[in-house]
Design a protein around this motif. Structure first.
Motif, PDB file in Angstrom:
ATOM      1  N   SER A 295       0.591  -1.224  -0.180  1.00  9.68           N
ATOM      2  CA  SER A 295       0.112  -0.076  -0.054  1.00  9.68           C
ATOM      3  C   SER A 295       0.968   1.462   0.056  1.00  9.68           C
ATOM      4  CB  SER A 295      -1.144   0.027   1.364  1.00  9.68           C
ATOM      5  OG  SER A 295      -0.194  -0.280   2.353  1.00  9.68           O
ATOM      6  N   LEU A 385      -6.888   6.780  -0.745  1.00  9.13           N
ATOM      7  CA  LEU A 385      -6.839   6.729  -2.272  1.00  9.13           C
ATOM      8  C   LEU A 385      -6.595   7.961  -2.883  1.00  9.13           C
ATOM      9  CD1 LEU A 385      -9.667   4.196  -2.719  1.00  9.13           C
ATOM     10  CD2 LEU A 385      -7.570   3.943  -3.655  1.00  9.13           C
ATOM     11  N   ALA A 390      -1.694   4.388  -4.876  1.00  7.22           N
ATOM     12  CA  ALA A 390      -2.225   3.303  -3.758  1.00  7.22           C
ATOM     13  C   ALA A 390      -2.368   1.990  -4.427  1.00  7.22           C
ATOM     14  CB  ALA A 390      -3.619   4.156  -3.697  1.00  7.22           C
ATOM     15  N   GLN A 394      -5.860  -1.146  -1.716  1.00  5.48           N
ATOM     16  CA  GLN A 394      -6.747  -0.010  -1.519  1.00  5.48           C
ATOM     17  C   GLN A 394      -7.611   0.299  -2.616  1.00  5.48           C
ATOM     18  OE1 GLN A 394      -2.472   1.593  -1.216  1.00  5.48           O
ATOM     19  NE2 GLN A 394      -3.370   3.147   0.263  1.00  5.48           N
TER      20      GLN A 394
END
Length: 467
Positions: A295, A385, A390, A394
């Motif tokens: 992430s 986001l 991202a 996500q």
């Protein structure tokens, strides 16, 4: 019975020792939940520790068998053993010293295995093995019949250790740089019980895994962007990225069954003509598997310091992102100065080398980002986001998920996700058989189905040879 040890008669031991391991063995073998403090603190266990028997001394199964071995050796007994146990004794990577010692005195002569559910009150899906042994040294495999019900033999199964464990194949760089400890894509862990909050100096992520067998290839195996709080696994770098992703793919492609539950993963046959293509396509498959929990996170406060966590596993370049129609302006501004992430460069350098089904997964993965980009400002803040890189988790959970999505998703967007799921599943279905043909796991032989009453099997022998 003591007198009988010296009268020269042959002995037969039939036993079903306790399966639970001591707490120390849990950390070595990954037998999560199986530990019972003090279970392995015995006289025999102490003797095995003196002889450096590794993890074998931590388990009553190994201790009982070792005791029989020493008795037989001391009194020159001709001994046969019928052992009901977990296959762990014959497959576990931490039991090599025990097996070498035992196999110098005993040879396998068959047996059978069955689903643990045949034992009353037992839950789960793993094999129980009844193995037969006779006095004599050999290097033969432990091969047993597979019982499908009480009176049907469905085939044969080989229980063998991984001579080259897959978990030891990947280079493990030293973790030296403090980073927020993680337990998921957006899970930051700050507590005194954290085992690891350091990443390799050139780390791009972390592959979390607890053991090298099939039973631990599910939930306790995934990648995150920072060090995993448990300390199990290793830092991923640009240098070990290839082998790490192949390892992840092998563990996620396998379908766990009761029969392969304790099988250990091995280093594949790297000289096989199909390996290189498998590695490329399997890496793409892994990038878009649910176990990719990498992430991009910003303004993370950890132990009084503020961190930025980039997502080196993002598969699109800043230039590709800037070409998306209706991309939110703040994200477009980030892309103006952003540097391409490692995975996007890795993919570009290998453009044209992927199989058609892997290319389709890649293209649909890019389309998922494009079609959902305008909706990013409406996503829940926890998914972050607003970050240009991202990750797949996500995007998937924050924009395409069935919960935690505070807006109505357009039908064309959800239709695209269904197309993506189909393409990803079909790629996995093609790659999955290669887990066996390339040697990641031992081939399972399930070739026949016969009534025991009509077909002689290893059940027909006790202390002798197959009829």
């Amino acid at each position: 019975m003591r007198d009988a040890l010296t009268d020269g008669k042959p002995w037969i031991f039939i036993l079903n020792p306790p399966y639970a391991a001591g707490t120390d063995m849990k950390a070595v073998t990954g037998e999560l939940g199986a530990g019972k403090a003090g279970r392995s603190d015995t006289v025999v266990g102490a003797r095995m520790r003196e002889l450096k028997m590794g993890s074998g001394c931590q388990n009553p199964m190994g201790q009982f068998v070792f005791k029989i071995k020493e008795m037989s050796e001391r009194h020159s007994l001709k001994t046969n053993i019928g052992l009901i146990s977990l296959p762990l004794l014959w497959t576990g990577s931490g039991l090599g010293e025990f097996r070498v010692s035992f196999r110098k005195q005993f040879s396998p002569i068959g047996g059978f295995c069955f689903n643990c559910s045949e034992f009353q009150g037992t839950s789960g899906a793993w094999p129980v093995a009844y193995t037969l042994w006779e006095t004599g040294e050999s290097d033969g495999d432990v091969v047993v019949d597979i019982l499908d019900g009480p009176d049907t033999v469905a085939g044969q199964k080989t229980f063998a250790p991984a001579e080259e464990p897959l978990s030891k194949w990947v280079d493990r760089p030293k973790n030296t740089v403090t980073r927020p400890a993680m337990n998921g894509a957006i899970g930051i862990v700050e507590r005194t019980s954290v085992s690891l909050d350091r990443l390799a100096a050139d780390g791009i992520g972390y592959l979390y895994q607890t053991a090298n067998d099939v039973q631990h290839s599910g939930s306790p195996c995934y990648i995150v962007s920072g060090p995993h709080e448990s300390g199990h696994g290793w830092s991923m770098t640009t240098g070990n990225f290839h082998n790490s992703m192949v390892s992840l793919a092998a563990k996620k492609l396998v379908v766990s069954t009761w029969l392969n539950n304790r099988d250990e993963f091995s280093v594949p046959n790297l000289s096989d003509s199909d390996y290189d293509q498998f590695a490329l396509d399997a890496t793409v498959w892994s990038l878009f598997h649910g176990s990719n929990n990498t992430s991009s996170l910003g303004n993370i406060t950890y132990k009084g310091e503020v961190y930025d966590v980039p997502n080196h596993f993002f598969w699109m370049t800043p230039e590709e992102m800037m070409q998306i129609d209706n991309l939110p302006r703040p994200i477009w501004q980030q892309c103006r100065t952003a540097k391409p992430r490692f995975v996007s460069q890795w993919l570009q350098e290998r453009n044209g080398q992927f199989s058609p089904d892997a290319k389709l997964v890649l293209e649909l993965g890019r389309e998922l980002v494009r079609i959902s980009a305008p909706l990013r400002p409406s996503a829940l803040p926890k998914f972050q986001l607003d970050r240009w890189d991202a990750g797949f988790y996500q995007v998937r959970m924050g924009l395409f998920g069935k919960k935690d999505v505070p807006f109505q998703q357009p039908s064309e967007m959800m239709d695209l996700m269904e197309r993506f799921k189909v393409a990803h599943r079909e790629l996995g279905d093609r790659l999955r058989p290669m887990i066996y043909t390339l040697g990641f796991l031992p081939m399972e032989v399930v070739e026949y189905s016969s009534r025991i009453a009509s077909t002689p099997t290893t059940l027909d022998k006790v202390g002798g040879t197959r009829r």
